[in-house]
Design a protein around this motif. Structure first.
Motif, PDB file in Angstrom:
ATOM      1  N   MET A   1      29.245  -5.675   3.808  1.00 54.31           N
ATOM      2  CA  MET A   1      27.936  -5.128   4.556  1.00 54.31           C
ATOM      3  C   MET A   1      27.002  -5.644   3.472  1.00 54.31           C
ATOM      4  O   MET A   1      27.069  -5.723   2.121  1.00 54.31           O
ATOM      5  N   THR A   2      25.558  -6.086   3.848  1.00 54.56           N
ATOM      6  CA  THR A   2      24.548  -6.176   2.928  1.00 54.56           C
ATOM      7  C   THR A   2      23.406  -5.353   3.105  1.00 54.56           C
ATOM      8  O   THR A   2      23.312  -4.810   4.457  1.00 54.56           O
ATOM      9  N   VAL A   3      22.567  -5.328   2.337  1.00 45.70           N
ATOM     10  CA  VAL A   3      21.443  -4.632   2.222  1.00 45.70           C
ATOM     11  C   VAL A   3      20.435  -5.212   3.317  1.00 45.70           C
ATOM     12  O   VAL A   3      20.031  -6.487   2.826  1.00 45.70           O
ATOM     13  N   THR A   4      19.931  -4.842   4.349  1.00 49.28           N
ATOM     14  CA  THR A   4      18.959  -5.318   5.428  1.00 49.28           C
ATOM     15  C   THR A   4      17.601  -4.805   5.191  1.00 49.28           C
ATOM     16  O   THR A   4      17.410  -3.864   4.521  1.00 49.28           O
ATOM     17  N   THR A   5      16.742  -5.545   5.614  1.00 48.97           N
ATOM     18  CA  THR A   5      15.361  -5.113   5.604  1.00 48.97           C
ATOM     19  C   THR A   5      15.017  -3.695   6.261  1.00 48.97           C
ATOM     20  O   THR A   5      14.460  -2.852   5.833  1.00 48.97           O
ATOM     21  N   GLN A   6      15.685  -3.464   7.586  1.00 47.38           N
ATOM     22  CA  GLN A   6      15.753  -2.402   8.067  1.00 47.38           C
ATOM     23  C   GLN A   6      16.376  -0.962   7.192  1.00 47.38           C
ATOM     24  O   GLN A   6      16.030   0.024   7.104  1.00 47.38           O
ATOM     25  N   ASP A   7      17.336  -1.340   6.524  1.00 46.60           N
ATOM     26  CA  ASP A   7      17.998  -0.177   5.600  1.00 46.60           C
ATOM     27  C   ASP A   7      16.853   0.152   4.678  1.00 46.60           C
ATOM     28  O   ASP A   7      16.836   1.347   4.403  1.00 46.60           O
TER      29      ASP A   7
ATOM     30  N   ALA B   1      10.779   1.073  11.227  1.00 48.54           N
ATOM     31  CA  ALA B   1      11.800   0.150  10.619  1.00 48.54           C
ATOM     32  C   ALA B   1      12.210  -0.975  11.816  1.00 48.54           C
ATOM     33  O   ALA B   1      13.136  -0.815  12.372  1.00 48.54           O
ATOM     34  N   ASP B   2      11.294  -1.949  11.803  1.00 47.40           N
ATOM     35  CA  ASP B   2      11.450  -2.816  12.799  1.00 47.40           C
ATOM     36  C   ASP B   2      12.119  -4.169  12.185  1.00 47.40           C
ATOM     37  O   ASP B   2      12.096  -5.209  13.137  1.00 47.40           O
ATOM     38  N   GLY B   3      12.468  -4.157  10.962  1.00 44.45           N
ATOM     39  CA  GLY B   3      13.333  -5.429  10.384  1.00 44.45           C
ATOM     40  C   GLY B   3      12.432  -6.606  10.105  1.00 44.45           C
ATOM     41  O   GLY B   3      13.052  -7.580   9.563  1.00 44.45           O
TER      42      GLY B   3
ATOM     43  N   THR C   1       5.225  -2.877   5.018  1.00 44.52           N
ATOM     44  CA  THR C   1       6.461  -2.728   4.290  1.00 44.52           C
ATOM     45  C   THR C   1       6.183  -3.242   2.728  1.00 44.52           C
ATOM     46  O   THR C   1       6.864  -2.421   1.887  1.00 44.52           O
ATOM     47  N   ILE C   2       5.483  -4.190   2.823  1.00 41.12           N
ATOM     48  CA  ILE C   2       5.324  -4.516   1.353  1.00 41.12           C
ATOM     49  C   ILE C   2       4.414  -3.676   0.482  1.00 41.12           C
ATOM     50  O   ILE C   2       4.460  -3.276  -0.794  1.00 41.12           O
ATOM     51  N   ALA C   3       3.490  -3.044   1.265  1.00 43.90           N
ATOM     52  CA  ALA C   3       2.598  -2.027   0.824  1.00 43.90           C
ATOM     53  C   ALA C   3       3.479  -0.712   0.198  1.00 43.90           C
ATOM     54  O   ALA C   3       3.370  -0.192  -0.531  1.00 43.90           O
ATOM     55  N   ALA C   4       4.300  -0.317   1.422  1.00 41.49           N
ATOM     56  CA  ALA C   4       5.218   0.812   1.053  1.00 41.49           C
ATOM     57  C   ALA C   4       5.997   0.549  -0.230  1.00 41.49           C
ATOM     58  O   ALA C   4       6.285   1.381  -1.080  1.00 41.49           O
ATOM     59  N   ILE C   5       6.500  -0.310  -0.294  1.00 40.87           N
ATOM     60  CA  ILE C   5       7.341  -1.049  -1.272  1.00 40.87           C
ATOM     61  C   ILE C   5       6.714  -0.915  -2.658  1.00 40.87           C
ATOM     62  O   ILE C   5       7.082  -0.230  -3.843  1.00 40.87           O
ATOM     63  N   LYS C   6       5.326  -1.597  -2.776  1.00 35.32           N
ATOM     64  CA  LYS C   6       4.722  -1.201  -3.951  1.00 35.32           C
ATOM     65  C   LYS C   6       4.158  -0.005  -4.184  1.00 35.32           C
ATOM     66  O   LYS C   6       4.430   0.239  -5.770  1.00 35.32           O
ATOM     67  N   LYS C   7       3.885   0.874  -3.306  1.00 36.31           N
ATOM     68  CA  LYS C   7       3.636   2.466  -3.805  1.00 36.31           C
ATOM     69  C   LYS C   7       4.949   2.888  -4.123  1.00 36.31           C
ATOM     70  O   LYS C   7       4.847   3.742  -5.227  1.00 36.31           O
ATOM     71  N   PHE C   8       6.219   2.546  -3.660  1.00 34.29           N
ATOM     72  CA  PHE C   8       7.332   3.372  -4.018  1.00 34.29           C
ATOM     73  C   PHE C   8       7.492   2.947  -5.640  1.00 34.29           C
ATOM     74  O   PHE C   8       8.102   3.759  -6.441  1.00 34.29           O
ATOM     75  N   GLN C   9       7.503   1.686  -5.744  1.00 35.22           N
ATOM     76  CA  GLN C   9       7.669   1.131  -6.975  1.00 35.22           C
ATOM     77  C   GLN C   9       6.741   1.799  -8.234  1.00 35.22           C
ATOM     78  O   GLN C   9       7.347   2.073  -9.468  1.00 35.22           O
ATOM     79  N   ALA C  10       5.450   1.961  -7.957  1.00 31.33           N
ATOM     80  CA  ALA C  10       4.564   2.449  -8.788  1.00 31.33           C
ATOM     81  C   ALA C  10       4.713   4.054  -8.880  1.00 31.33           C
ATOM     82  O   ALA C  10       4.698   4.607 -10.070  1.00 31.33           O
TER      83      ALA C  10
ATOM     84  N   GLN D   1      13.631  -0.242   5.031  1.00 31.58           N
ATOM     85  CA  GLN D   1      12.686   0.645   5.742  1.00 31.58           C
ATOM     86  C   GLN D   1      13.155   2.054   6.036  1.00 31.58           C
ATOM     87  O   GLN D   1      12.318   2.936   5.901  1.00 31.58           O
ATOM     88  N   ARG D   2      14.276   2.011   6.688  1.00 30.27           N
ATOM     89  CA  ARG D   2      14.794   3.538   6.951  1.00 30.27           C
ATOM     90  C   ARG D   2      14.541   4.619   5.822  1.00 30.27           C
ATOM     91  O   ARG D   2      14.379   5.434   5.932  1.00 30.27           O
ATOM     92  N   ARG D   3      15.010   3.803   4.633  1.00 31.16           N
ATOM     93  CA  ARG D   3      15.035   4.579   3.403  1.00 31.16           C
ATOM     94  C   ARG D   3      13.632   5.078   2.845  1.00 31.16           C
ATOM     95  O   ARG D   3      13.450   6.247   2.684  1.00 31.16           O
ATOM     96  N   LEU D   4      12.785   3.858   3.075  1.00 31.50           N
ATOM     97  CA  LEU D   4      11.301   4.462   2.821  1.00 31.50           C
ATOM     98  C   LEU D   4      10.766   5.383   3.585  1.00 31.50           C
ATOM     99  O   LEU D   4       9.936   6.326   3.330  1.00 31.50           O
ATOM    100  N   VAL D   5      10.928   5.266   5.062  1.00 34.06           N
ATOM    101  CA  VAL D   5      10.518   6.432   5.861  1.00 34.06           C
ATOM    102  C   VAL D   5      10.919   7.484   5.792  1.00 34.06           C
ATOM    103  O   VAL D   5      10.239   8.727   5.624  1.00 34.06           O
TER     104      VAL D   5
END
Length: 231
Positions: free
Chosen positions: A1-7, A24-26, A32-41, A9-13
């Motif tokens: 198994m590999t980590v997908t974009t949907q994986d 989580a549309d894949g 998604t990029i904005a959410a990842i940036k906020k999560f990282q910050a 996205q689901r975790r972020l949601v």
């Protein structure tokens, strides 16, 4: 198994980050990029290129960090969404897509549009990436981003090859000893994946605002059409 974009996205949601109506549309898009940036910050992660996903972010999300490099670069995920669009059969949809970043060369049924496709994909997936002048001329992509060694190609590299007195530009998604496995526009008049001779190569480039993969692409087999003249 590999980590997908949907994986991701689901975790972020699940953690309360907003991905808009699509959820989580894949698609590794702007939300998604904005959410990842906020999560990282929020997590105070030391990320060289905020908005990109590597082992640190994967681990912080509670996913398997060993699978981080299996993720497709966002511009490849974006380009694959449009695979199959034909310049005549799907002219209206293709024209609308090429204009979706705010500019376009013109009717793809009448004009060479490989550069227009690459420019649109990059503009949508990496909105902060510096763009070259006249991206519609394929050889100008030799000035884009940073250089990648032809001997160590990476997933998502932008390939430029000679074609008559001009050129052709595409995304590298695989290769074998003789051919690039090329995802691009104006290939058999459509967005498609074809084989392009490496001997035609003028150079490979990669975006400045995204971390270059540490591992080069392995040699793989692909039984697609061999492209000889992208017009």
């Amino acid at each position: 198994m590999t980590v997908t974009t949907q994986d991701i996205q689901r975790r972020l949601v699940a953690l309360g980050y907003d991905l808009g109506k699509s959820g989580a549309d894949g698609v590794f898009g702007r939300m998604t990029i904005a959410a990842i940036k906020k999560f990282q910050a929020d997590k105070k992660l030391d990320i060289q290129y905020p908005g990109t996903v590597g082992p640190k972010t994967i681990a912080a999300l509670g996913l398997d960090p060993a699978q981080g490099e299996a993720l497709l670069p966002p511009w490849i995920a974006e380009a694959l969404r449009k695979k199959g669009l034909h310049e005549r059969l799907n002219n209206a949809a293709l024209r609308a897509y090429l204009k979706s970043d705010g500019k376009a060369l013109g009717d793809p049924a009448k004009l060479p549009w490989c550069g227009d496709f690459v420019e649109t994909v990059i503009a949508l997936a990496l909105p902060k990436e510096p763009m070259i002048e006249n991206p519609y001329w394929a050889r100008n992509w030799l000035k884009f981003g940073v250089s990648v060694s032809i001997d160590r190609p990476v997933m998502g590299a932008i390939g430029v090859v000679e074609r008559d007195t001009g050129g052709h530009v595409f995304f590298v998604i695989g290769h074998d000893k003789t051919y690039w496995h090329a995802l691009g526009g104006n290939q058999s008049d459509s967005v498609s994946i074809v084989k392009i001779l490496k001997s035609r190569t003028l150079g490979l480039r990669f975006p400045k605002t995204f971390a270059i993969p540490a591992k080069p692409l392995p040699l793989t087999a692909f039984s697609g059409t061999i492209s000889t003249n992208e017009a």
